[in-house]
Structure formats: structure tokens, C-alpha cells
Motif scaffolding. Structure first.
Motif, short mmCIF file in Angstrom:
data_model
loop_
_atom_site.label_atom_id
_atom_site.label_comp_id
_atom_site.label_asym_id
_atom_site.label_seq_id
_atom_site.Cartn_x
_atom_site.Cartn_y
_atom_site.Cartn_z
N VAL A 70 0.87 -1.18 0.00
CA VAL A 70 0.00 0.00 0.00
C VAL A 70 0.90 1.22 0.00
CG1 VAL A 70 -1.92 1.18 1.12
CG2 VAL A 70 -1.72 -1.32 1.28
N THR A 71 1.24 1.69 -1.20
CA THR A 71 2.22 2.77 -1.33
C THR A 71 2.13 3.39 -2.71
OG1 THR A 71 4.58 3.33 -1.17
CG2 THR A 71 4.04 1.19 -2.14
N GLY A 72 2.52 4.62 -2.80
CA GLY A 72 2.67 5.27 -4.09
C GLY A 72 4.12 5.57 -4.40
N ARG A 73 5.02 5.03 -3.56
CA ARG A 73 6.44 5.33 -3.67
C ARG A 73 7.23 4.05 -3.90
NH1 ARG A 73 8.66 8.38 1.24
NH2 ARG A 73 7.72 6.67 2.45
N GLY A 74 8.55 4.21 -3.95
CA GLY A 74 9.45 3.07 -4.06
C GLY A 74 9.72 2.65 -5.49
N ALA A 75 10.81 1.91 -5.64
CA ALA A 75 11.21 1.38 -6.94
C ALA A 75 10.81 -0.09 -7.04
CB ALA A 75 12.71 1.53 -7.13
N HIS A 76 10.53 -0.54 -8.26
CA HIS A 76 10.20 -1.94 -8.48
C HIS A 76 11.36 -2.82 -8.00
CE1 HIS A 76 7.44 0.07 -11.24
NE2 HIS A 76 6.72 -1.04 -11.29
N HIS A 83 4.76 -7.21 -9.85
CA HIS A 83 4.78 -6.28 -8.71
C HIS A 83 3.35 -5.80 -8.46
CE1 HIS A 83 8.79 -6.09 -10.55
NE2 HIS A 83 9.25 -5.82 -9.35
N TYR A 84 2.98 -5.78 -7.18
CA TYR A 84 1.64 -5.31 -6.81
C TYR A 84 1.77 -4.13 -5.84
CZ TYR A 84 -0.31 -9.71 -8.57
OH TYR A 84 -0.67 -10.78 -9.36
N ARG A 85 1.05 -3.06 -6.15
CA ARG A 85 0.91 -1.97 -5.19
C ARG A 85 -0.43 -1.27 -5.41
NH1 ARG A 85 5.39 2.60 -6.82
NH2 ARG A 85 5.02 2.62 -9.07
N MET A 86 -0.98 -0.77 -4.31
CA MET A 86 -2.20 0.01 -4.32
C MET A 86 -1.89 1.36 -3.68
SD MET A 86 -5.90 -0.72 -2.50
CE MET A 86 -5.25 -0.54 -0.82
N HIS A 87 -2.39 2.42 -4.26
CA HIS A 87 -2.15 3.75 -3.70
C HIS A 87 -2.84 3.86 -2.33
CE1 HIS A 87 -2.23 8.11 -3.23
NE2 HIS A 87 -1.27 8.15 -4.13
N PRO A 119 11.79 -1.34 1.04
CA PRO A 119 11.47 -1.02 2.44
C PRO A 119 10.54 0.17 2.58
CG PRO A 119 13.80 -1.51 2.19
CD PRO A 119 13.24 -1.44 0.80
N VAL A 120 10.68 1.17 1.70
CA VAL A 120 9.79 2.33 1.82
C VAL A 120 8.35 1.93 1.53
CG1 VAL A 120 10.11 3.08 -0.59
CG2 VAL A 120 9.46 4.74 1.14
N GLY A 121 8.16 1.02 0.56
CA GLY A 121 6.81 0.53 0.29
C GLY A 121 6.24 -0.26 1.46
N LEU A 122 7.09 -1.04 2.13
CA LEU A 122 6.64 -1.80 3.29
C LEU A 122 6.25 -0.87 4.43
CD1 LEU A 122 6.14 -4.23 5.06
CD2 LEU A 122 8.61 -4.41 5.43
N THR A 123 7.10 0.11 4.74
CA THR A 123 6.77 1.00 5.86
C THR A 123 5.53 1.83 5.55
OG1 THR A 123 8.39 2.62 5.04
CG2 THR A 123 9.13 1.08 6.74
N ASP A 124 5.34 2.22 4.29
CA ASP A 124 4.09 2.90 3.92
C ASP A 124 2.89 1.98 4.16
OD1 ASP A 124 5.44 5.17 3.15
OD2 ASP A 124 5.15 4.87 0.99
N THR A 125 3.05 0.71 3.84
CA THR A 125 1.97 -0.26 4.05
C THR A 125 1.63 -0.38 5.53
OG1 THR A 125 2.69 -1.51 2.10
CG2 THR A 125 1.27 -2.66 3.68
N LEU A 126 2.66 -0.51 6.35
CA LEU A 126 2.43 -0.62 7.80
C LEU A 126 1.72 0.62 8.33
CD1 LEU A 126 5.92 -2.08 8.78
CD2 LEU A 126 3.74 -3.34 8.75
N ASP A 127 2.16 1.79 7.87
CA ASP A 127 1.55 3.04 8.35
C ASP A 127 0.09 3.14 7.90
OD1 ASP A 127 3.89 3.83 9.57
OD2 ASP A 127 4.54 5.10 7.90
N ALA A 128 -0.17 2.78 6.64
CA ALA A 128 -1.53 2.90 6.11
C ALA A 128 -2.49 1.97 6.85
CB ALA A 128 -1.53 2.59 4.61
N LEU A 129 -2.06 0.72 7.06
CA LEU A 129 -2.94 -0.23 7.73
C LEU A 129 -3.15 0.14 9.19
CD1 LEU A 129 -1.63 -3.53 6.11
CD2 LEU A 129 -3.74 -2.31 5.57
N ALA A 130 -2.09 0.57 9.86
CA ALA A 130 -2.24 0.99 11.25
C ALA A 130 -3.18 2.19 11.35
CB ALA A 130 -0.88 1.33 11.83
N GLY A 131 -3.05 3.13 10.42
CA GLY A 131 -3.93 4.29 10.43
C GLY A 131 -5.38 3.94 10.21
N ALA A 132 -5.63 2.82 9.54
CA ALA A 132 -6.99 2.37 9.28
C ALA A 132 -7.52 1.44 10.37
CB ALA A 132 -7.06 1.65 7.93
N GLY A 133 -6.69 1.17 11.38
CA GLY A 133 -7.10 0.29 12.46
C GLY A 133 -7.06 -1.19 12.12
N ILE A 134 -6.27 -1.55 11.10
CA ILE A 134 -6.12 -2.96 10.72
C ILE A 134 -4.80 -3.48 11.26
CG2 ILE A 134 -6.00 -4.59 8.80
CD1 ILE A 134 -7.54 -2.57 7.10
#
Length: 247
Positions: free
Chosen positions: A85-91, A98-102, A129-144
Motif C-alpha cells: 500500500v504505497t505510491g512510492r518506491g522502486a520496483h 509487482h503489486y501496489r495500491m495507492h 522497504p519504503v513501500g513496506l513501511t508505507d503499508t504498515l503506516d496505512a494499515l495501522a492508520g486504518a485500524g487494521i
């Protein structure tokens, strides 16, 4: 112990064509041999199945599943989220898919009222790693809650905790394995983000498991962990290695 009902979903992939039809699509570039633009998947789906809304409501990709879930009323909803869950990072190099969702499309996941996303899989680090940390932040912010990945090894190895009420918690672990396409370099370290990574190939010889039965092995790997899966009651499953083997 009261009965629990689970919804277990996998693999949930909300990237590529799914992300492309949602209200906030991310970068469409792909590195696949045949398709280089995620929007081409939308065109292919339209050619086979008819009109596809653009933008689609966040809940639209779930189709009839959300109504079924509401009717079944599971106590806990868990999915294996195989999308960063990210809009950043390199493939990630040396990968074809590769899978990503904004993050702006996170409502696609919250529409299912998920409790836990398992992240120890071969796509969560598709954008580094930037895509992973964005994912963690997004899910935590959503309460998941998340299991199987973290900012360091300790957090990646820790279980997700789902309160069940009446002083009970559900603990959920997620562990990646080589045979599922997860690179050893994706393993979290004490100082770097990554996934929980299983390196043990067989259960210990002298182990007695709580309740008399061991948790299941990795289906394709033979990889065992004394706490793989979920445990109720707010307790962890600790092997008693002082007794005779169970077989």
C-alpha cells in the motif's frame, strides 16, 4: 472456550487493474513481459466481461462477498494481503510481477472491515522497504492489525492481537518461507524492515504441544513454527521441550 468463526481470505491483490479503477490510482508502470501498464488489465477485463466502472466505488472489487460476510458475521476477518500500500518506491529487481495500491484507495480494504492483514508474503516488499513501511503506516492508520512484517525483526515476528472481549485476545502469526517465493534478503533484521522468515525445516524432536496437537506445518514447505496460526485466550503456545516426542 466459546466458539469462534473466522473469515480467512487469500490471496488479496488490490494492485494493477484493481488499483487502476479505484478513485486514486497509483503509478501504472509495470515490469511484466507482456503488459507494461496496469490500465491494460482493465481493458482486457472490459473486453471479456463488459463495462468496468472508472472510477469504481471502493467496495466494488469485492462484488457479492461483502454481503455474504455481513450475513455470516464472522468474529474475525483476516486476509493475506499480497499488495504493498504505497505510491512510492522502486520496483524490486529480479521480479516479474509487482503489486501496489495507492494509499488513497485504502477504503477498498476497510470496506471489508478487516481485523488482520498477514504480510509475510512475496509481494509486500515489491516496492522496497519504503513501500513496506508505507503499508504498515496505512494499515495501522486504518485500524487494521498486521502480522508477519515490521520495521525490524522484533516487530515482524510479533503476533497481531485482536481483542475478543471478556479478557480474551486472538494472537495471529504470519511467517514467510523460501518455497513461497520470498527472498531471504527480505527477512527483517534487528535494524531493518522486512518479513518474518522461517528457516526451520522440521519440528523439534522432543516437543509436547498445548492441547496435545501441534499447529499445522507450512503446507508447501514443511516449515514449522511453534506459534504459526492463531491462539485464543491471550496466551502464546510455548513448547515443553522436556518431554518425549509426539511423533
Amino acid at each position: 472456550m466459546p466458539e469462534l468463526t473466522f473469515f480467512l481470505g487469500g490471496d488479496v491483490m488490490t494492485g494493477r487493474g484493481v488499483d487502476a479503477i479505484l478513485p486514486t490510482p497509483g503509478p501504472p508502470e509495470l515490469r511484466e513481459r507482456a503488459i507494461r501498464d496496469a490500465r491494460d488489465y482493465v481493458d482486457l477485463a472490459r473486453s471479456v466481461n463488459g463495462p468496468v466502472p472508472r472510477p469504481a466505488p471502493p467496495a466494488w472489487p469485492w462484488g457479492e462477498a461483502l454481503g455474504l460476510l455481513d450475513a455470516l458475521r464472522p468474529d474475525v476477518r483476516m486476509v493475506n494481503l499480497e499488495t504493498a500500500v504505497t505510491g512510492r518506491g522502486a520496483h524490486a529487481p529480479a521480479k516479474a510481477i509487482h503489486y501496489r495500491m495507492h494509499p488513497g484507495n485504502l477504503a477498498c480494504l476497510t470496506a471489508a472491515r478487516l481485523d488482520v492483514c498477514a504480510l509475510a508474503n512475496n509481494h509486500v516488499l515489491d516496492f522496497g522497504p519504503v513501500g513496506l513501511t508505507d503499508t504498515l503506516d496505512a494499515l495501522a492508520g486504518a485500524g487494521i492489525a498486521t502480522a508477519g512484517a515490521g520495521r525490524d525483526a522484533a516487530s515482524a515476528d510479533a503476533p497481531a492481537r485482536v481483542p475478543l472481549g471478556q479478557g480474551r485476545d486472538l494472537l495471529v502469526w504470519s511467517v514467510a518461507a523460501p518455497s513461497s517465493g520470498v527472498l531471504p534478503s527480505w527477512a527483517a533484521t534487528p535494524g531493518a524492515p522486512g518479513v518474518a522468515y522461517c528457516r526451520r525445516s522440521r519440528p523439534p524432536r522432543r516437543t509436547r504441544w498445548p492441547g496435545g496437537s501441534p499447529p499445522w506445518p507450512g503446507r508447501r514447505t514443511g516449515c514449522w513454527s511453534p506459534c504459526t496460526g492463531a491462539t485464543t485466550g491471550g496466551t502464546t503456545c510455548r513448547p515443553d521441550t522436556s518431554t518425549s516426542p509426539t511423533g
